[in-house]
Scaffold this active site. Structure first.
Site, mmCIF file in Angstrom:
data_model
loop_
_atom_site.group_PDB
_atom_site.id
_atom_site.type_symbol
_atom_site.label_atom_id
_atom_site.label_comp_id
_atom_site.label_asym_id
_atom_site.label_seq_id
_atom_site.Cartn_x
_atom_site.Cartn_y
_atom_site.Cartn_z
ATOM 1 N N CYS A 246 0.812 -1.218 0.000
ATOM 2 C CA CYS A 246 0.000 0.000 0.000
ATOM 3 C C CYS A 246 0.847 1.271 0.000
ATOM 4 C CB CYS A 246 -0.965 -0.008 1.181
ATOM 5 S SG CYS A 246 -0.182 -0.005 2.817
ATOM 6 N N HIS A 300 -2.510 0.682 6.827
ATOM 7 C CA HIS A 300 -2.888 0.708 5.406
ATOM 8 C C HIS A 300 -3.126 2.142 4.964
ATOM 9 C CE1 HIS A 300 -4.165 -1.123 1.652
ATOM 10 N NE2 HIS A 300 -5.232 -0.336 1.635
ATOM 11 N N ASN A 312 -6.044 1.987 -4.167
ATOM 12 C CA ASN A 312 -5.100 1.448 -3.185
ATOM 13 C C ASN A 312 -4.526 0.112 -3.626
ATOM 14 O OD1 ASN A 312 -6.608 -0.733 -0.857
ATOM 15 N ND2 ASN A 312 -7.617 -0.071 -2.718
#
Length: 338
Positions: A246, A300, A312
């Site tokens: 991420c 994240h 993402n």
């Protein structure tokens, strides 16, 4: 953090299927998706637009009905694009799905065709998820059959045109036929192999419209990030050669716009101005906690793109709907780069 749900993102390109016949005026539509059924999201059902004919658009309510029944409401746009390619919305068997039941072509009526075509696509998605292949493989498999999923799974797990061509060559015994579709002419001199249509991904993807952002910096970031849609999530990945995790994706994409972010999601959170999601604008970052056990609060990060959507490094890389229960449970908020 892995989001174990396959998503498809297809960028517009090429020449319209029905432009060959010059019959239908196309209408550009934006299909919003308020019923994402999984943790991730997909570009084609959320942020993006789709350009299909009025004859196809009239089937949208029935497509939505069966997409919901089979748990793939986020793929309504994809299914409509498939209808455009298969029939232009003008045949009874609009999804040309009779053969997936072992029936002669054009056996099913319109509703039965949509029901079966949607069920078949849902089955392909589940097979693709088990095999770890990407979204474009599913699109091509709608034309080639489920065997193509396993073919790609044994050859790197990512669709490319060469795999589609080789599969057709092997299944046809190498026999070629002429093919007048402009995309085929452009790519391969106007021929294809007798098995299926190796240009199917191009034919479907051309009906999708890429999102455009007002801010030049955000557009640079997204233009780079979109190159990796469909790539697998790779823990520790921070380069196109390895794929991304991420924060690796955000660091790499923002660097293309001249913005140097630190490496981890926690570090990126630490250097941003913390704001609520309601204040976020495209180009801000979105942060989450407890998506896996990392030893840090922030685990994240994604890129906010508006309309409660982010882009993402899920698995695969793509768009996600921030209103789903999963993301709401783990949401910290947004971060603005100072």
């Amino acid at each position: 953090m892995k989001v174990m749900r396959l998503k498809i993102m297809l960028i517009a390109g090429g020449i319209g299927f029905l432009a060959l016949f010059g019959l239908l005026a196309f209408v550009a539509i934006f299909i919003s998706n308020e019923e994402h059924s999984s943790d991730g999201g997909d570009f084609i059902g959320g942020i993006g637009g789709i350009s299909v004919s009025a004859d196809v658009l009239k089937h949208q309510p029935m497509v939505e009905k069966y997409a919901k029944e089979y748990g793939i409401s986020e793929y309504v746009s994809t299914l409509l694009a498939i209808i455009e390619v298969e029939s232009g919305g003008r045949l009874l068997d609009v999804m040309q799905s009779s053969e997936s039941l072992g029936l002669p072509p054009n056996t099913l009526d319109t509703e039965a065709s949509i029901q079966q075509g949607t069920k078949y696509f849902a089955d392909l998605l589940r097979s693709a998820e088990r095999s770890g292949v990407d979204g474009n493989t599913v699109i091509q498999a709608y034309n080639y059959g489920g065997a193509f999923i396993y073919y790609v799974a044994r050859r790197g797990k990512a669709y490319n045109f060469e795999l589609a061509e080789n599969f057709a060559r092997e299944r046809s015994g190498g026999s070629k036929v002429t093919y007048t579709n402009p995309i085929a002419v452009k790519k391969n001199g106007g021929w294809r192999y007798r098995y299926g249509n190796m240009f199917y991904v191009d034919l479907v993807s051309q009906y999708f419209i890429s999102p455009q952002f007002d801010d030049e910096m955000v557009q640079v970031v997204m233009n780079e990030a979109l190159k990796y849609e469909g790539f697998p999530y790779v823990f520790g990945g921070d380069h196109p050669n390895t794929s991304f995790d991420c924060s690796g994706l955000t660091q790499w994409s923002y660097r293309k716009a001249g913005i140097n972010l630190p490496r981890t999601a926690q570090q990126q959170y630490d250097v941003t101005e913390h704001i609520s999601l309601s204040e976020a604008k495209p180009g801000d970052l979105v942060f989450f906690h407890s998506t896996y056990n990392s030893g840090t609060y922030v685990t994240h990060v994604g890129i906010f793109v508006g309309n409660n959507q982010m882009y993402n490094a899920g698995d695969p890389i793509g768009y996600a709907d921030l209103t789903t229960a999963y993301w709401q449970k783990h949401l910290i908020g947004a971060g603005r780069i100072k």
